[in-house]
Design a protein around this motif. Structure first.
Motif, PDB file in Angstrom:
ATOM      1  N   GLY A 153       0.844  -1.193   0.000  1.00 29.18           N
ATOM      2  CA  GLY A 153       0.000   0.000   0.000  1.00 29.18           C
ATOM      3  C   GLY A 153       0.873   1.234   0.000  1.00 29.18           C
ATOM      4  N   HIS A 154       0.687   2.096   1.002  1.00 28.76           N
ATOM      5  CA  HIS A 154       1.556   3.239   1.296  1.00 28.76           C
ATOM      6  C   HIS A 154       1.416   4.405   0.314  1.00 28.76           C
ATOM      7  CE1 HIS A 154       4.808   5.428   3.103  1.00 28.76           C
ATOM      8  NE2 HIS A 154       5.537   5.391   2.019  1.00 28.76           N
ATOM      9  N   LEU A 155       1.383   4.133  -0.992  1.00 27.89           N
ATOM     10  CA  LEU A 155       1.423   5.214  -1.967  1.00 27.89           C
ATOM     11  C   LEU A 155       0.074   5.900  -2.183  1.00 27.89           C
ATOM     12  CD1 LEU A 155       3.742   3.857  -4.825  1.00 27.89           C
ATOM     13  CD2 LEU A 155       4.313   5.409  -2.961  1.00 27.89           C
ATOM     14  N   HIS A 156      -1.027   5.243  -1.837  1.00 31.88           N
ATOM     15  CA  HIS A 156      -2.372   5.751  -2.161  1.00 31.88           C
ATOM     16  C   HIS A 156      -2.453   5.985  -3.677  1.00 31.88           C
ATOM     17  CE1 HIS A 156      -2.261   7.836   2.099  1.00 31.88           C
ATOM     18  NE2 HIS A 156      -1.963   6.540   2.146  1.00 31.88           N
ATOM     19  N   PRO A 157      -2.302   4.935  -4.485  1.00 28.51           N
ATOM     20  CA  PRO A 157      -2.121   5.116  -5.924  1.00 28.51           C
ATOM     21  C   PRO A 157      -3.360   5.626  -6.651  1.00 28.51           C
ATOM     22  CG  PRO A 157      -2.461   2.807  -5.423  1.00 28.51           C
ATOM     23  CD  PRO A 157      -2.335   3.515  -4.097  1.00 28.51           C
ATOM     24  N   GLY A 158      -3.094   6.421  -7.699  1.00 23.25           N
ATOM     25  CA  GLY A 158      -4.137   6.908  -8.592  1.00 23.25           C
ATOM     26  C   GLY A 158      -3.568   7.089  -9.979  1.00 23.25           C
ATOM     27  N   VAL A 159      -4.450   7.198 -10.952  1.00 26.06           N
ATOM     28  CA  VAL A 159      -4.029   7.461 -12.328  1.00 26.06           C
ATOM     29  C   VAL A 159      -4.923   8.542 -12.919  1.00 26.06           C
ATOM     30  CG1 VAL A 159      -3.036   5.184 -12.807  1.00 26.06           C
ATOM     31  CG2 VAL A 159      -5.468   5.575 -13.211  1.00 26.06           C
ATOM     32  N   VAL A 160      -4.407   9.221 -13.924  1.00 27.55           N
ATOM     33  CA  VAL A 160      -5.164  10.252 -14.623  1.00 27.55           C
ATOM     34  C   VAL A 160      -5.866   9.610 -15.809  1.00 27.55           C
ATOM     35  CG1 VAL A 160      -5.040  12.401 -15.931  1.00 27.55           C
ATOM     36  CG2 VAL A 160      -3.598  12.085 -13.902  1.00 27.55           C
ATOM     37  N   VAL A 161      -7.170   9.804 -15.884  1.00 30.36           N
ATOM     38  CA  VAL A 161      -7.979   9.246 -16.964  1.00 30.36           C
ATOM     39  C   VAL A 161      -8.553  10.393 -17.783  1.00 30.36           C
ATOM     40  CG1 VAL A 161      -9.976   7.823 -17.538  1.00 30.36           C
ATOM     41  CG2 VAL A 161      -8.562   7.235 -15.561  1.00 30.36           C
ATOM     42  N   ALA A 162      -8.358  10.346 -19.098  1.00 29.04           N
ATOM     43  CA  ALA A 162      -8.871  11.386 -19.994  1.00 29.04           C
ATOM     44  C   ALA A 162     -10.269  11.022 -20.466  1.00 29.04           C
ATOM     45  CB  ALA A 162      -7.934  11.562 -21.185  1.00 29.04           C
ATOM     46  N   GLY A 163     -11.161  12.002 -20.476  1.00 26.23           N
ATOM     47  CA  GLY A 163     -12.523  11.787 -20.944  1.00 26.23           C
ATOM     48  C   GLY A 163     -12.856  12.705 -22.105  1.00 26.23           C
ATOM     49  N   ALA A 164     -14.136  12.784 -22.416  1.00 21.06           N
ATOM     50  CA  ALA A 164     -14.581  13.638 -23.522  1.00 21.06           C
ATOM     51  C   ALA A 164     -14.427  15.110 -23.139  1.00 21.06           C
ATOM     52  CB  ALA A 164     -16.038  13.335 -23.854  1.00 21.06           C
ATOM     53  N   GLY A 165     -14.267  15.943 -24.155  1.00 25.47           N
ATOM     54  CA  GLY A 165     -14.185  17.379 -23.920  1.00 25.47           C
ATOM     55  C   GLY A 165     -12.986  17.810 -23.100  1.00 25.47           C
TER      56      GLY A 165
END
Length: 215
Positions: A153-165
């Motif tokens: 764990g530790h990092l609290h991971p996330g990613v950037v997701v591109a959507g419309a507009g």
């Protein structure tokens, strides 16, 4: 609630939008970075944060216990945020509902309570844990120097997701690399560290009540 069932390392992992994994073969619910007591810790320092954050997180964990009926709960570090406070006492009462379930804590950098406190909470504590050649540790392994497969764990991971507009959202995620998996932070009073996964690494984002594979 729309979970995803993912086969990896010859095991079956149920990825829940509640930021937890249910390990089917071991009947184990796996969570990381609850940071119980963090809200109380900040309020004592005079910082205005919402009350009952820890209690709400424990309710979410209770819902998962009802859904999966696990024999054990593995917490991959940072169960509590700091020193003993009212949230520890609340957990002790909450824990009594699930006396038949083993709670196993792999210590994280925030897990600084005395051993006697964990013992009074009926929580088994260790620095690392290994089950079926799957290793559990708080801080992510070095992929270039990994020994076996690890969950962390530790990092609290996330990613950037591109959507419309031209919309861009940063969402919490489950990350599965070649040698290491990183769990999202279960506690809601946590931030996100943005990952940039390689093309051959699996990433599942948590969006509202669903888990979606994006890599």
């Amino acid at each position: 609630m729309e979970e995803v069932i993912y086969r990896h390392q010859d095991q079956t992992w149920h990825l829940s939008p509640h930021k937890a994994i249910f390990w089917q073969e071991e009947q184990a619910l796996i969570v990381s970075d609850l940071h119980l007591g963090k809200g109380t810790h900040f309020r004592k320092a005079g910082i205005a944060v919402p009350a009952n954050i820890g209690q709400n997180d424990l309710y979410r964990l209770q819902v998962l216990i009802t859904i999966y009926n696990p024999l054990q709960i593995i917490i991959v570090g940072d169960m509590f945020h700091s020193r003993e406070n009212n949230d520890v006492a609340y957990f002790k009462l909450w824990r009594q509902q699930f006396a038949n379930i083993r709670f196993k804590l792999v210590k994280g950098n925030h897990d600084i309570l005395p051993a006697a406190v964990y013992e009074s909470l009926n929580v088994e504590v260790s620095d690392t844990l290994c089950i079926r050649d799957i290793h559990f540790m708080h801080e992510p392994c070095d992929e270039s120097d990994a020994q076996g497969y690890t969950f962390s764990g530790h990092l609290h991971p996330g990613v950037v997701v591109a959507g419309a507009g031209r919309q861009r959202l940063r969402l919490p995620c489950f990350y599965f690399g070649k040698h290491c998996s990183i769990l999202p932070a279960f506690g809601r009073f946590t931030g996100l560290a943005t990952l940039e996964p390689a093309l051959d690494e699996a990433v599942f984002v948590i969006a509202e009540n669903s888990v979606l594979k994006v890599n």
